[in-house]
Scaffold this motif. Structure first.
Motif, PDB file in Angstrom:
ATOM      1  N   TRP B  64      75.797 -27.848  -7.560  1.00 59.31           N
ATOM      2  CA  TRP B  64      77.081 -27.843  -8.232  1.00 59.31           C
ATOM      3  C   TRP B  64      77.483 -29.268  -8.609  1.00 59.31           C
ATOM      4  O   TRP B  64      77.191 -30.215  -7.891  1.00 59.31           O
ATOM      5  N   SER B  65      78.148 -29.349  -9.733  1.00 60.27           N
ATOM      6  CA  SER B  65      78.729 -30.633 -10.078  1.00 60.27           C
ATOM      7  C   SER B  65      79.985 -30.351 -10.895  1.00 60.27           C
ATOM      8  O   SER B  65      80.172 -29.256 -11.410  1.00 60.27           O
ATOM      9  N   THR B  66      80.852 -31.343 -10.964  1.00 60.94           N
ATOM     10  CA  THR B  66      82.071 -31.156 -11.735  1.00 60.94           C
ATOM     11  C   THR B  66      82.048 -32.107 -12.918  1.00 60.94           C
ATOM     12  O   THR B  66      81.923 -33.311 -12.759  1.00 60.94           O
ATOM     13  N   ARG B  70      85.429 -29.212 -15.049  1.00 55.02           N
ATOM     14  CA  ARG B  70      84.793 -27.888 -15.048  1.00 55.02           C
ATOM     15  C   ARG B  70      83.614 -27.857 -14.103  1.00 55.02           C
ATOM     16  O   ARG B  70      82.767 -28.728 -14.115  1.00 55.02           O
ATOM     17  N   GLU B  71      83.581 -26.820 -13.331  1.00 53.52           N
ATOM     18  CA  GLU B  71      82.500 -26.664 -12.372  1.00 53.52           C
ATOM     19  C   GLU B  71      81.228 -26.226 -13.089  1.00 53.52           C
ATOM     20  O   GLU B  71      81.272 -25.325 -13.929  1.00 53.52           O
TER      21      GLU B  71
END
Lengths: 113, 113
Positions: B64-66, B70-71
């Motif tokens: 996961w990254s932002t 937004r994810e």
DNA sequence: CTTCATGCGTAGCAACGCTACTTGTCGCGC
DNA sequence: GCGCGACAAGTAGCGTTGCTACGCATGAAG
């Protein structure tokens, strides 16, 4: 070959086999096996329901006959079946070209000569 | 192209797209559309579950990254995924050759001459 | 403020082919 | 005579797979 790979293409195969002439169910299985070099060895439980589907759809027609005391249901392509086969062929071409672009390899890229 | 034709080949497609580098779900959809020339326009409801299936199977891994609030879940091929892709490619080759023998597309009928 | 593109996700459905099983005849070997 | 395998057709039930139709959230554009 993993069997379920066929998903959605079995009908086309069946129509293609019947294109060369009417056959009964059992003979269709043998024809598929022969023409595929053994790669396609489909069980009756796959073929018979598929054939009935095609008949309900009007793409093939069947006639019963008795040969040597054994009941046979012989299937042949209808006009609609022939047309459907043409469509399936076009669909297959597009499909295999598209997937081939990702899975690469087997595509003779429009470069015969 | 009729969508369900894909049946059984979607996983291979996904792996193939990820082979060129890690992507997040939405980007995968766009990559498929772009590389297929628009022929493949898959809905998110097809892609996301498929990706999770592949992750459960250990063929891809996600992080996961932002980005800009937004994810994003970015997927990349694992070693097992790479091996699986090779297998899928081989399977595709066999499959398309076999079906091609019936649907004929690019195959002239066993070279009569 | 509403709409659109970006971005992720689930629930429920329908299609399709497979496994496993049944029914029946014919011919062969024991 | 009996069993078995090839021939021939069929059904019931199941699992996999992708699709439709939703829901949620953010940021930019109108």
């Amino acid at each position: 070959m993993k069997a379920q790979t066929l998903h959605g293409h079995l009908d086309a195969l069946l129509l293609a086999v019947l294109e060369r002439g009417a056959l009964h169910g059992y003979a269709i299985i043998e024809a598929l096996r022969a023409r595929s070099g053994g790669a396609l060895d489909l069980p009756t439980g796959t073929i018979y329901p598929a054939l009935r589907r095609l008949e309900r759809a009007g793409l093939v027609a069947s006639t019963w006959s008795t040969v040597n005391g054994r009941e046979r249901r012989t299937y042949e392509l209808t006009d609609a079946g022939g047309r459907a086969l043409a469509g399936e062929r076009a669909g297959w071409r597009e499909f295999s070209a598209t997937v081939g672009r990702f899975l690469g390899a087997d595509e003779p890229p429009t470069a015969p000569a």
